[in-house]
Design a protein around this motif. Structure first.
Motif, PDB file in Angstrom:
ATOM      1  N   ASP A   1       0.835  -1.210   0.000  1.00 28.72           N
ATOM      2  CA  ASP A   1       0.000   0.000   0.000  1.00 28.72           C
ATOM      3  C   ASP A   1       0.866   1.255   0.000  1.00 28.72           C
ATOM      4  O   ASP A   1       0.527   2.254  -0.656  1.00 28.72           O
ATOM      5  N   LYS A   2       1.992   1.211   0.729  1.00 29.06           N
ATOM      6  CA  LYS A   2       2.888   2.379   0.769  1.00 29.06           C
ATOM      7  C   LYS A   2       3.494   2.624  -0.612  1.00 29.06           C
ATOM      8  O   LYS A   2       3.557   3.774  -1.085  1.00 29.06           O
ATOM      9  N   ALA A   3       3.926   1.556  -1.291  1.00 33.27           N
ATOM     10  CA  ALA A   3       4.502   1.706  -2.632  1.00 33.27           C
ATOM     11  C   ALA A   3       3.464   2.271  -3.599  1.00 33.27           C
ATOM     12  O   ALA A   3       3.756   3.187  -4.375  1.00 33.27           O
ATOM     13  N   ASN A   4       2.261   1.746  -3.544  1.00 33.72           N
ATOM     14  CA  ASN A   4       1.192   2.237  -4.419  1.00 33.72           C
ATOM     15  C   ASN A   4       0.851   3.701  -4.128  1.00 33.72           C
ATOM     16  O   ASN A   4       0.535   4.468  -5.049  1.00 33.72           O
ATOM     17  N   ASP A   5       0.941   4.081  -2.872  1.00 31.05           N
ATOM     18  CA  ASP A   5       0.640   5.462  -2.497  1.00 31.05           C
ATOM     19  C   ASP A   5       1.695   6.418  -3.060  1.00 31.05           C
ATOM     20  O   ASP A   5       1.369   7.527  -3.496  1.00 31.05           O
ATOM     21  N   MET A   6       2.958   5.994  -3.061  1.00 32.82           N
ATOM     22  CA  MET A   6       4.018   6.836  -3.621  1.00 32.82           C
ATOM     23  C   MET A   6       3.815   7.030  -5.120  1.00 32.82           C
ATOM     24  O   MET A   6       4.027   8.117  -5.650  1.00 32.82           O
ATOM     25  N   PHE A   7       3.397   5.967  -5.802  1.00 34.74           N
ATOM     26  CA  PHE A   7       3.097   6.097  -7.228  1.00 34.74           C
ATOM     27  C   PHE A   7       1.885   7.000  -7.456  1.00 34.74           C
ATOM     28  O   PHE A   7       1.892   7.861  -8.339  1.00 34.74           O
ATOM     29  N   ALA A   8       0.845   6.784  -6.646  1.00 29.38           N
ATOM     30  CA  ALA A   8      -0.406   7.528  -6.829  1.00 29.38           C
ATOM     31  C   ALA A   8      -0.235   9.020  -6.601  1.00 29.38           C
ATOM     32  O   ALA A   8      -0.838   9.843  -7.299  1.00 29.38           O
ATOM     33  N   HIS A   9       0.604   9.392  -5.627  1.00 27.17           N
ATOM     34  CA  HIS A   9       0.794  10.805  -5.284  1.00 27.17           C
ATOM     35  C   HIS A   9       2.156  11.340  -5.719  1.00 27.17           C
ATOM     36  O   HIS A   9       2.534  12.450  -5.334  1.00 27.17           O
ATOM     37  N   ASN A  10       2.903  10.530  -6.490  1.00 29.51           N
ATOM     38  CA  ASN A  10       4.165  10.957  -7.103  1.00 29.51           C
ATOM     39  C   ASN A  10       5.144  11.577  -6.096  1.00 29.51           C
ATOM     40  O   ASN A  10       5.573  12.718  -6.238  1.00 29.51           O
ATOM     41  N   TYR A  11       5.503  10.797  -5.083  1.00 31.50           N
ATOM     42  CA  TYR A  11       6.505  11.271  -4.116  1.00 31.50           C
ATOM     43  C   TYR A  11       7.448  10.127  -3.759  1.00 31.50           C
ATOM     44  O   TYR A  11       7.158   8.954  -4.008  1.00 31.50           O
ATOM     45  N   TRP A  12       8.578  10.497  -3.190  1.00 32.41           N
ATOM     46  CA  TRP A  12       9.606   9.531  -2.801  1.00 32.41           C
ATOM     47  C   TRP A  12      10.117   9.916  -1.425  1.00 32.41           C
ATOM     48  O   TRP A  12      11.045  10.686  -1.267  1.00 32.41           O
ATOM     49  N   ALA A  13       9.447   9.421  -0.384  1.00 29.89           N
ATOM     50  CA  ALA A  13       9.784   9.803   0.987  1.00 29.89           C
ATOM     51  C   ALA A  13       9.045   8.885   1.953  1.00 29.89           C
ATOM     52  O   ALA A  13       8.100   8.184   1.581  1.00 29.89           O
ATOM     53  N   HIS A  14       9.475   8.904   3.208  1.00 35.64           N
ATOM     54  CA  HIS A  14       8.771   8.125   4.227  1.00 35.64           C
ATOM     55  C   HIS A  14       7.416   8.746   4.550  1.00 35.64           C
ATOM     56  O   HIS A  14       6.453   8.040   4.831  1.00 35.64           O
ATOM     57  N   THR A  15       7.353  10.067   4.498  1.00 37.55           N
ATOM     58  CA  THR A  15       6.102  10.768   4.791  1.00 37.55           C
ATOM     59  C   THR A  15       5.576  11.407   3.508  1.00 37.55           C
ATOM     60  O   THR A  15       6.321  12.073   2.787  1.00 37.55           O
TER      61      THR A  15
ATOM     62  N   PRO B   1       3.307  13.916   0.910  1.00 36.86           N
ATOM     63  CA  PRO B   1       3.082  15.364   0.920  1.00 36.86           C
ATOM     64  C   PRO B   1       1.860  15.770   1.748  1.00 36.86           C
ATOM     65  O   PRO B   1       1.774  16.907   2.214  1.00 36.86           O
ATOM     66  N   THR B   2       0.931  14.827   1.936  1.00 32.39           N
ATOM     67  CA  THR B   2      -0.273  15.127   2.733  1.00 32.39           C
ATOM     68  C   THR B   2      -0.089  14.794   4.206  1.00 32.39           C
ATOM     69  O   THR B   2      -1.020  14.943   4.999  1.00 32.39           O
ATOM     70  N   GLY B   3       1.115  14.322   4.570  1.00 31.93           N
ATOM     71  CA  GLY B   3       1.400  14.044   5.978  1.00 31.93           C
ATOM     72  C   GLY B   3       1.189  12.607   6.404  1.00 31.93           C
ATOM     73  O   GLY B   3       1.301  12.285   7.590  1.00 31.93           O
ATOM     74  N   THR B   4       0.904  11.709   5.462  1.00 33.37           N
ATOM     75  CA  THR B   4       0.714  10.292   5.805  1.00 33.37           C
ATOM     76  C   THR B   4       2.061   9.660   6.137  1.00 33.37           C
ATOM     77  O   THR B   4       3.001   9.734   5.353  1.00 33.37           O
ATOM     78  N   THR B   5       2.166   9.025   7.293  1.00 33.78           N
ATOM     79  CA  THR B   5       3.410   8.421   7.752  1.00 33.78           C
ATOM     80  C   THR B   5       3.383   6.912   7.531  1.00 33.78           C
ATOM     81  O   THR B   5       2.322   6.329   7.272  1.00 33.78           O
ATOM     82  N   PRO B   6       4.528   6.255   7.645  1.00 34.31           N
ATOM     83  CA  PRO B   6       4.541   4.791   7.517  1.00 34.31           C
ATOM     84  C   PRO B   6       3.610   4.117   8.522  1.00 34.31           C
ATOM     85  O   PRO B   6       2.982   3.100   8.217  1.00 34.31           O
ATOM     86  N   TRP B   7       3.523   4.707   9.699  1.00 27.89           N
ATOM     87  CA  TRP B   7       2.719   4.093  10.766  1.00 27.89           C
ATOM     88  C   TRP B   7       1.231   4.110  10.417  1.00 27.89           C
ATOM     89  O   TRP B   7       0.474   3.265  10.890  1.00 27.89           O
ATOM     90  N   ASP B   8       0.821   5.041   9.567  1.00 26.57           N
ATOM     91  CA  ASP B   8      -0.563   5.072   9.104  1.00 26.57           C
ATOM     92  C   ASP B   8      -0.878   3.845   8.253  1.00 26.57           C
ATOM     93  O   ASP B   8      -1.990   3.298   8.315  1.00 26.57           O
TER      94      ASP B   8
ATOM     95  N   VAL C   1      10.602  -0.770  -3.926  1.00 28.74           N
ATOM     96  CA  VAL C   1      10.669  -1.867  -2.959  1.00 28.74           C
ATOM     97  C   VAL C   1      10.501  -1.277  -1.565  1.00 28.74           C
ATOM     98  O   VAL C   1      11.209  -0.348  -1.187  1.00 28.74           O
ATOM     99  N   VAL C   2       9.549  -1.819  -0.823  1.00 27.69           N
ATOM    100  CA  VAL C   2       9.276  -1.335   0.538  1.00 27.69           C
ATOM    101  C   VAL C   2       9.391  -2.506   1.506  1.00 27.69           C
ATOM    102  O   VAL C   2       8.791  -3.568   1.295  1.00 27.69           O
ATOM    103  N   GLN C   3      10.178  -2.328   2.554  1.00 28.02           N
ATOM    104  CA  GLN C   3      10.269  -3.300   3.643  1.00 28.02           C
ATOM    105  C   GLN C   3       9.562  -2.723   4.866  1.00 28.02           C
ATOM    106  O   GLN C   3       9.843  -1.589   5.266  1.00 28.02           O
ATOM    107  N   HIS C   4       8.646  -3.471   5.458  1.00 24.85           N
ATOM    108  CA  HIS C   4       8.027  -3.091   6.725  1.00 24.85           C
ATOM    109  C   HIS C   4       8.396  -4.132   7.776  1.00 24.85           C
ATOM    110  O   HIS C   4       8.146  -5.326   7.593  1.00 24.85           O
ATOM    111  N   PHE C   5       9.013  -3.665   8.851  1.00 23.94           N
ATOM    112  CA  PHE C   5       9.440  -4.532   9.945  1.00 23.94           C
ATOM    113  C   PHE C   5       8.529  -4.315  11.146  1.00 23.94           C
ATOM    114  O   PHE C   5       8.022  -3.201  11.361  1.00 23.94           O
TER     115      PHE C   5
END
Length: 284
Positions: free
Chosen positions: A91-105, A107-114, A179-183
């Motif tokens: 879901d995190k990878a798809n979100d980066m594609f959908a909103h065109n960003y490359w970061a842990h957080t 642009p709308t403030g969604t964090t990995p923990w979300d 590629v996203v790893q969630h631990f």
């Protein structure tokens, strides 16, 4: 025509006994040509989104295997695969594609923990590793292990589970693989959230993505292939001329006070180019 080629490749009186290609001005031209080629690739990615692509051999299974191998090398137990964590990672990878960003957080403030929360994963400790543009899993893992913060996640003794998302898409106008790893260390251990590595569902997804990427391969140009091809041509050209130059210099007994210095400059420039075009991928 033959005489003109010899002027560029063979030391003789016309070129002051130094192959034209090995002269400082021409070497700088080759470096400039390589750098301009990179800028053109970036420009095409902006004005023609989706034309440039990136073909990856990475799968979730390979990332899991390599991750646990690194843990084993550090005397740590293997991480258990979690389908829930894999959902949050995908879901995190798809979100980066959908909103065109490359970061842990985002642009709308969604964090990995979300993404952990939305997937329904309850944890006491959690972490995230990101990577893009890598062609193979070995280079990807090397990039993560060379980064203290990413390595800290991979060899963290507190983690018990891992989820992996490997998704193909277009980011910044260029097709790539994220590629996203969630631990995580779960609050409670739920057997239904775990599967053995041989039954990995994300492996099937990754293979499907690979087939889709293969089918579309003729529709786009791989930027890494372009960079490697151009770099390899320049590398082979200059190295070849250096050998030719050395051969004719020794054969003809030509004495040049500045010859070795220019050769060294040529070698250094080629080594620099070689390092540039061999680099691949980015981590975050």
């Amino acid at each position: 025509m033959k005489s003109k080629l010899s002027y560029y490749f063979i030391p003789q009186e016309k070129n002051n006994y130094r192959a034209q290609i090995l002269k400082t001005g021409f070497l700088l031209f080759l470096v400039g040509f390589y750098l301009i080629n990179q800028e053109i690739i970036k420009f095409v990615g902006v004005v023609k989104p989706g034309v440039l692509g990136y073909s990856s051999e990475i799968t979730a299974q390979k990332v899991l295997t390599q991750t646990n191998l690194q843990r084993q090398n550090n005397g740590l137990p293997a991480l258990k695969y979690s389908s829930v964590l894999s959902k949050s990672a995908t879901d995190k990878a798809n979100d980066m594609f959908a909103h065109n960003y490359w970061a842990h957080t985002s642009p709308t403030g969604t964090t990995p923990w979300d993404f952990f929360k939305e997937a329904g994963y309850q944890y006491t400790v959690a972490g995230e590793n990101l990577a893009r543009d890598f062609y193979d899993t070995e280079s990807l893992m090397e990039g993560w292990m060379n980064s203290p913060t990413h390595k800290a996640n991979i060899v963290n003794s507190k983690y018990q589970e891992i989820g992996i998302g490997v998704v193909n898409g277009t980011l910044g106008g260029i097709k790539t693989t994220l590629v996203v790893q969630h631990f995580g260390l779960p609050v409670t251990s739920i057997a239904s959230q775990q599967e053995t590595p041989k039954q990995l569902q994300p492996e099937t997804v990754s293979l499907q993505n690979s087939r889709i990427l293969s089918e579309e391969k003729s529709n786009y140009i791989n930027p890494l292939t372009i960079n490697k091809t151009v770099g390899a041509i320049i590398f082979v050209l200059v190295i070849g001329v250096l050998f030719i130059d050395g051969y004719f210099t020794l054969k003809g007994g030509i004495n040049r006070l500045t010859g070795s210095n220019i050769s060294h400059i040529g070698f250094l420039l080629i080594i620099f180019l070689f390092m540039l075009y061999q680099r691949q991928g980015a981590i975050f």
